[in-house]
Scaffold this active site. Structure first.
Site, PDB file in Angstrom:
ATOM      1  N   HIS A  12      37.784  64.975  40.865  1.00 41.63           N
ATOM      2  CA  HIS A  12      37.421  66.264  40.277  1.00 41.63           C
ATOM      3  C   HIS A  12      36.234  66.871  41.021  1.00 41.63           C
ATOM      4  O   HIS A  12      36.268  68.030  41.459  1.00 41.63           O
ATOM      5  CB  HIS A  12      37.020  66.083  38.805  1.00 41.63           C
ATOM      6  CG  HIS A  12      38.125  65.662  37.898  1.00 41.63           C
ATOM      7  ND1 HIS A  12      38.623  64.390  37.893  1.00 41.63           N
ATOM      8  CD2 HIS A  12      38.798  66.344  36.937  1.00 41.63           C
ATOM      9  CE1 HIS A  12      39.565  64.294  36.974  1.00 41.63           C
ATOM     10  NE2 HIS A  12      39.704  65.468  36.387  1.00 41.63           N
ATOM     11  N   HIS A  29      34.248  59.262  33.443  1.00 44.24           N
ATOM     12  CA  HIS A  29      33.769  58.723  34.715  1.00 44.24           C
ATOM     13  C   HIS A  29      32.395  58.117  34.510  1.00 44.24           C
ATOM     14  O   HIS A  29      31.635  58.548  33.624  1.00 44.24           O
ATOM     15  CB  HIS A  29      33.675  59.816  35.792  1.00 44.24           C
ATOM     16  CG  HIS A  29      34.944  60.019  36.565  1.00 44.24           C
ATOM     17  ND1 HIS A  29      35.489  59.054  37.375  1.00 44.24           N
ATOM     18  CD2 HIS A  29      35.767  61.103  36.652  1.00 44.24           C
ATOM     19  CE1 HIS A  29      36.600  59.519  37.932  1.00 44.24           C
ATOM     20  NE2 HIS A  29      36.796  60.759  37.502  1.00 44.24           N
ATOM     21  N   ASP A  37      30.576  57.391  39.957  1.00 46.94           N
ATOM     22  CA  ASP A  37      31.802  58.066  40.392  1.00 46.94           C
ATOM     23  C   ASP A  37      31.519  59.523  40.753  1.00 46.94           C
ATOM     24  O   ASP A  37      32.055  60.057  41.738  1.00 46.94           O
ATOM     25  CB  ASP A  37      32.862  58.030  39.285  1.00 46.94           C
ATOM     26  CG  ASP A  37      33.163  56.628  38.809  1.00 46.94           C
ATOM     27  OD1 ASP A  37      33.081  55.701  39.635  1.00 46.94           O
ATOM     28  OD2 ASP A  37      33.463  56.456  37.615  1.00 46.94           O
TER      29      ASP A  37
END
Length: 298
Positions: A203, A243, A247
């Site tokens: 993302h 997450h 991350d």
């Protein structure tokens, strides 16, 4: 102390290295004449007579207070990093390890405890935030696809392909456990509450790749919008425990890294094929030229 030692001592000073000015000869003839005079006056020492290293020659031993002040004044960032290195060395030696029976400690989870409680108490809000996050991921895909299929620039999509391939390899190699407080949603990306790799965040990396491309094209308002949405996305991912903090942080670095690698790839292809003007390291080439570079065009 001979002349060469004096020169070395002077140049070892950070201030003198910064302020040193090179003298340019008025003509090539005078430079050659000067060099020949030097060679006649003092022949180069043979390797067998080379001076052995003495710890007194260490540059930092010649530094004074003014040199240290210069470093702090003109190079504050490396100095701060140096202090942080010492600080985190102290932290590592004094911090107690997380037991193997305990969940991982995540500072981002600590900062977003209230948001996690709010989302967990309101399933509708969780679904709304997940939907907005998916819309933002769709915006990333649309923009990166637009740069390739409409504008004919390949750098962003090459970077994205590099990034997701590396993410798949790393995510599969070390599979992090799903956080205990994970709040899933069928509206979240990947849609349908399916399994996904935690490390690293695609993302965030995808948004960084798109933002960097916008900056190259001087689309500043759009880049600032994507950066802001990316920040909100990161907070939401921490709040929903989708997450870990690491991350997200690596996702930012991954986006920058693979954008740079994609630029190097294009630049390398341009040089190999004889310098086609349409493709350059800034990602401003057109798809037709990109195809030519890769042997697919005429």
């Amino acid at each position: 102390m001979n002349g060469s030692d004096t020169t070395t001592t002077i140049l070892c000073s950070p201030r003198n290295l910064h302020n040193r000015k090179t003298t340019v000869a008025s003509s090539k003839g005078s430079v050659k004449s000067h060099n020949s005079e030097i060679s006649m006056k003092k022949p180069l020492p043979s390797p067998s007579k080379a001076k052995s290293f003495d710890y007194h020659d260490a540059c930092f031993l010649n530094w004074g207070v003014n040199d240290l002040i210069y470093l702090f004044k003109y190079h504050p960032i490396p100095c701060v990093f140096g202090f942080l290195l010492l600080f985190f060395m102290w932290v590592e030696y004094t911090l107690r390890m997380v037991p193997s029976t305990s969940p991982p400690f995540d500072l981002g989870f600590v900062f977003t405890q209230n948001l996690n409680r709010l989302i967990s108490s309101s399933p509708a809000l969780n679904t709304l935030l997940a939907t907005l996050n998916t819309v933002f991921v769709g915006m990333q895909m649309v923009y990166i696809g637009w740069t390739f299929f409409v504008e004919g620039r390949a750098r962003a999509i090459i970077a994205t392909l590099f990034m997701f391939t590396c993410r798949g390899i790393l995510g599969y190699s070390t599979q992090l456990p799903l956080p205990e407080e994970f709040l899933g949603s069928g509206a979240d990306f990947p849609v349908g509450n399916v399994s996904f790799f935690l490390f690293f965040s695609g993302h965030v990396a995808g948004a960084v790749i798109a933002s960097l491309d916008m900056r190259r094209k001087q689309r500043w308002e759009l880049a600032y919008l994507f950066d802001s949405l990316n920040l909100l996305q990161a907070v939401r991912l921490l709040g929903s425990r989708g997450h870990y903090t690491i991350d997200l942080a690596v996702g930012v670095g991954a986006g920058m890294l693979f954008d740079s690698l994609a630029g190097n790839y294009e630049e390398g292809k341009r040089k190999v094929r004889g310098g086609i003007n349409g493709v350059n390291g800034n990602g401003n080439g057109h798809f037709v030229d990109f195809v030519k570079v890769n042997g697919g065009g005429t």
